[in-house]
Write an enzyme that holds these catalytic residues in place. Structure first.
Site, PDB file in Angstrom:
ATOM      1  N   HIS A 187     -40.054 -12.839   9.161  1.00  0.00           N
ATOM      2  CA  HIS A 187     -40.822 -12.130  10.191  1.00  0.00           C
ATOM      3  C   HIS A 187     -41.676 -11.069   9.513  1.00  0.00           C
ATOM      4  O   HIS A 187     -41.176 -10.210   8.809  1.00  0.00           O
ATOM      5  CB  HIS A 187     -39.880 -11.504  11.237  1.00  0.00           C
ATOM      6  CG  HIS A 187     -39.302 -12.509  12.161  1.00  0.00           C
ATOM      7  ND1 HIS A 187     -37.993 -12.472  12.606  1.00  0.00           N
ATOM      8  CD2 HIS A 187     -39.849 -13.619  12.720  1.00  0.00           C
ATOM      9  CE1 HIS A 187     -37.764 -13.485  13.400  1.00  0.00           C
ATOM     10  NE2 HIS A 187     -38.872 -14.203  13.498  1.00  0.00           N
ATOM     11  N   GLU A 201     -41.081  -7.102   9.423  1.00  0.00           N
ATOM     12  CA  GLU A 201     -39.778  -6.591   9.002  1.00  0.00           C
ATOM     13  C   GLU A 201     -39.813  -6.268   7.509  1.00  0.00           C
ATOM     14  O   GLU A 201     -39.183  -6.935   6.687  1.00  0.00           O
ATOM     15  CB  GLU A 201     -38.695  -7.605   9.395  1.00  0.00           C
ATOM     16  CG  GLU A 201     -38.664  -7.814  10.902  1.00  0.00           C
ATOM     17  CD  GLU A 201     -37.845  -8.989  11.402  1.00  0.00           C
ATOM     18  OE1 GLU A 201     -37.900  -9.276  12.612  1.00  0.00           O
ATOM     19  OE2 GLU A 201     -37.130  -9.632  10.585  1.00  0.00           O
ATOM     20  N   ARG A 209     -45.502 -10.600  13.993  1.00  0.00           N
ATOM     21  CA  ARG A 209     -44.178 -11.202  13.712  1.00  0.00           C
ATOM     22  C   ARG A 209     -44.295 -12.645  13.204  1.00  0.00           C
ATOM     23  O   ARG A 209     -43.560 -13.057  12.305  1.00  0.00           O
ATOM     24  CB  ARG A 209     -43.354 -11.183  14.999  1.00  0.00           C
ATOM     25  CG  ARG A 209     -42.041 -11.983  14.985  1.00  0.00           C
ATOM     26  CD  ARG A 209     -41.368 -11.903  16.346  1.00  0.00           C
ATOM     27  NE  ARG A 209     -40.306 -12.865  16.549  1.00  0.00           N
ATOM     28  CZ  ARG A 209     -39.001 -12.571  16.442  1.00  0.00           C
ATOM     29  NH1 ARG A 209     -38.602 -11.366  16.126  1.00  0.00           N
ATOM     30  NH2 ARG A 209     -38.088 -13.494  16.673  1.00  0.00           N
ATOM     31  N   HIS A 243     -33.492  -9.999   7.726  1.00  0.00           N
ATOM     32  CA  HIS A 243     -34.356  -9.515   8.800  1.00  0.00           C
ATOM     33  C   HIS A 243     -34.146  -8.013   8.983  1.00  0.00           C
ATOM     34  O   HIS A 243     -33.310  -7.393   8.336  1.00  0.00           O
ATOM     35  CB  HIS A 243     -33.987 -10.174  10.128  1.00  0.00           C
ATOM     36  CG  HIS A 243     -34.269 -11.629  10.231  1.00  0.00           C
ATOM     37  ND1 HIS A 243     -35.185 -12.153  11.114  1.00  0.00           N
ATOM     38  CD2 HIS A 243     -33.748 -12.705   9.589  1.00  0.00           C
ATOM     39  CE1 HIS A 243     -35.211 -13.458  11.019  1.00  0.00           C
ATOM     40  NE2 HIS A 243     -34.352 -13.822  10.102  1.00  0.00           N
ATOM     41  N   GLU A 258     -29.456  -8.294   9.690  1.00  0.00           N
ATOM     42  CA  GLU A 258     -30.427  -7.427  10.363  1.00  0.00           C
ATOM     43  C   GLU A 258     -30.236  -6.049   9.751  1.00  0.00           C
ATOM     44  O   GLU A 258     -29.255  -5.357  10.040  1.00  0.00           O
ATOM     45  CB  GLU A 258     -30.150  -7.379  11.871  1.00  0.00           C
ATOM     46  CG  GLU A 258     -30.627  -8.592  12.635  1.00  0.00           C
ATOM     47  CD  GLU A 258     -32.058  -8.432  13.107  1.00  0.00           C
ATOM     48  OE1 GLU A 258     -32.956  -8.711  12.304  1.00  0.00           O
ATOM     49  OE2 GLU A 258     -32.270  -8.022  14.266  1.00  0.00           O
TER      50      GLU A 258
HETATM   51  N1  LIG Z   1     -30.458 -18.336  14.717  1.00  0.00           N
HETATM   52  C1  LIG Z   1     -30.885 -17.038  14.867  1.00  0.00           C
HETATM   53  N2  LIG Z   1     -30.311 -16.065  14.139  1.00  0.00           N
HETATM   54  C2  LIG Z   1     -30.703 -14.790  14.258  1.00  0.00           C
HETATM   55  C3  LIG Z   1     -31.702 -14.419  15.156  1.00  0.00           C
HETATM   56  C4  LIG Z   1     -32.116 -12.983  15.299  1.00  0.00           C
HETATM   57  C5  LIG Z   1     -33.489 -12.699  14.700  1.00  0.00           C
HETATM   58  C6  LIG Z   1     -33.701 -11.201  14.678  1.00  0.00           C
HETATM   59 SE1  LIG Z   1     -35.450 -10.592  14.300  1.00  0.00          SE
HETATM   60  C7  LIG Z   1     -34.605 -13.368  15.536  1.00  0.00           C
HETATM   61  O1  LIG Z   1     -34.801 -13.008  16.688  1.00  0.00           O
HETATM   62  O2  LIG Z   1     -35.244 -14.281  14.988  1.00  0.00           O
HETATM   63  C8  LIG Z   1     -32.335 -15.411  15.913  1.00  0.00           C
HETATM   64  C9  LIG Z   1     -31.908 -16.723  15.774  1.00  0.00           C
HETATM   65 CL1  LIG Z   1     -32.662 -17.977  16.682  1.00  0.00          CL
HETATM   66 ZN   LIG Z   2     -36.524 -11.093  12.249  1.00  0.00          ZN
HETATM   67 ZN   LIG Z   3     -34.798  -8.523  13.813  1.00  0.00          ZN
END
Ligand SMILES: Nc1ncc(C[C@H](C[SeH])C(=O)O)cc1Cl
Ligand SMILES: [Zn+2]
Ligand SMILES: [Zn+2]
Ligand SMILES: [Zn+2]
Length: 305
Positions: free
Chosen positions: A65, A68, A123, A193, A267
């Site tokens: 992303h 980040e 993002r 992330h 995170e």
């Molecule tokens: N499999 C996953 N694992 C972690 C996340 C959280 C991150 C945090 Se920025 C997102 O929203 O892409 C989202 C998904 Cl789909």
């Molecule tokens: Zn992220």
């Molecule tokens: Zn995040």
């Protein structure tokens, strides 16, 4: 110029990767696994003692992303720590003697460059498709894992647009192809992330518990307590669906279902005070505490693998 305590531009990171590789005296090689939509070279750094036999490996990506920024900063910090403490730090030395670590310092390079040059809060990727004036898809909704079934949007203008098909984003396809090619040796997958201070593991695309839930939880709790030991930073561990939100198409779920057992989404800092705009003064402490989490997890894995 490049600094480990600054959010470096892509140009600085490219120069840094070249200089680190040439001065790594055989401990690190770099390989391009494909290009981004806008033609930037996705470069994986392979760190580990050279060996004629294949070693088990860890794959870690940062910067999926774009906004980040602490994430690519951590991947650069990890590479520096690995190369500079091999031979002196016993944990790092045995890690790199026994395993290889693949590091993708910036996954979504086009997006990362765009946040430096125009929209800090971007993002997604920067792909364009006729039929929509909106740009990019969320690479962490574009993996073939319950694709677009929940927590994602099929609207190209949404920040969680899942893409037109699984792996429609060339960056996602390049990484998925690399991991598929190397899946017999890749034992762990870490995707970095920010923000929220969470240690997530499968699943996000369903509320069902992963087959390895208990073990994944134990490793996560060990890693987050190692992290907390330095500055007292508190992380929450758990499956994505219940710990952050249900969402499909994520890289950790995809890697886990491919057979990479130890699959985690970190995170990093903070919990919302600065959010994505984490001050550069927090790069060092964030990276130092996260190093302990990764080394703590590795210690656990090496004991059982
Ligand atoms: N499999 C996953 N694992 C972690 C996340 C959280 C991150 C945090 Se920025 C997102 O929203 O892409 C989202 C998904 Cl789909
Ligand atoms: Zn992220
Ligand atoms: Zn995040
Ligand atoms: Zn510079």
């Amino acid at each position: 110029a490049h600094s480990y305590t600054k959010y470096n531009t892509w140009t600085d990171i490219v120069a840094w990767m070249s200089s680190m590789t040439s001065s790594s005296s055989g401990l690190m090689t770099k390989q391009v696994i494909g290009n981004t939509y806008e033609g930037r070279a996705m470069t994986v750094l392979k760190i580990g003692k050279a060996s004629s036999s294949t070693k088990p490996a860890i794959f870690m990506d940062c910067g999926i992303h774009a906004r980040e920024w602490i994430s690519p900063a951590f991947c650069q910090w990890f590479v520096k720590e690995a190369l500079s403490t091999y031979g002196t730090d016993s944990q790092m030395t045995s890690l790199l003697d026994q395993m290889d670590v693949y590091v993708l310092p910036v996954f979504n390079i086009d997006g990362y460059d765009f946040t430096h040059k125009s929209n800090r809060m971007w993002r997604k990727t920067r792909s364009r498709r006729s039929g929509s004036s909106c740009i990019g898809a969320d690479p962490n909704r574009n993996f073939d894992a319950g694709w677009c079934s929940m927590g994602a949007s099929s609207n190209p203008c949404s920040d969680t647009f899942c893409g037109y098909t699984p792996e429609s984003e060339i960056e996602v396809k390049n990484v998925a192809d690399f991991i598929r090619r190397n899946k017999s040796t890749i034992k762990a997958y870490l995707t970095i992330h920010s923000y929220s201070q969470l240690l997530l593991f499968p699943y996000s695309y369903t509320y069902d518990l992963a087959a390895d839930h208990n073990e994944l939880m134990k490793v996560a709790e060990g890693a987050s307590s190692a992290l907390r030991s330095l500055y007292g930073t508190r992380y929450t561990s758990g499956p994505g669906a219940t710990t952050i939100y249900p969402a499909a198409g994520g890289s950790d779920d995809w890697a886990y279902d491919l057979g990479v057992k130890y699959s985690y989404t970190f995170e990093l800092r903070d919990t919302g005070r600065y959010g994505f705009l984490l001050p550069e003064s927090q790069i060092k402490p964030t990276c130092e505490e996260t190093m302990l989490a990764v080394k703590g997890a590795v210690k656990f894995w090496r004991r059982i693998s």
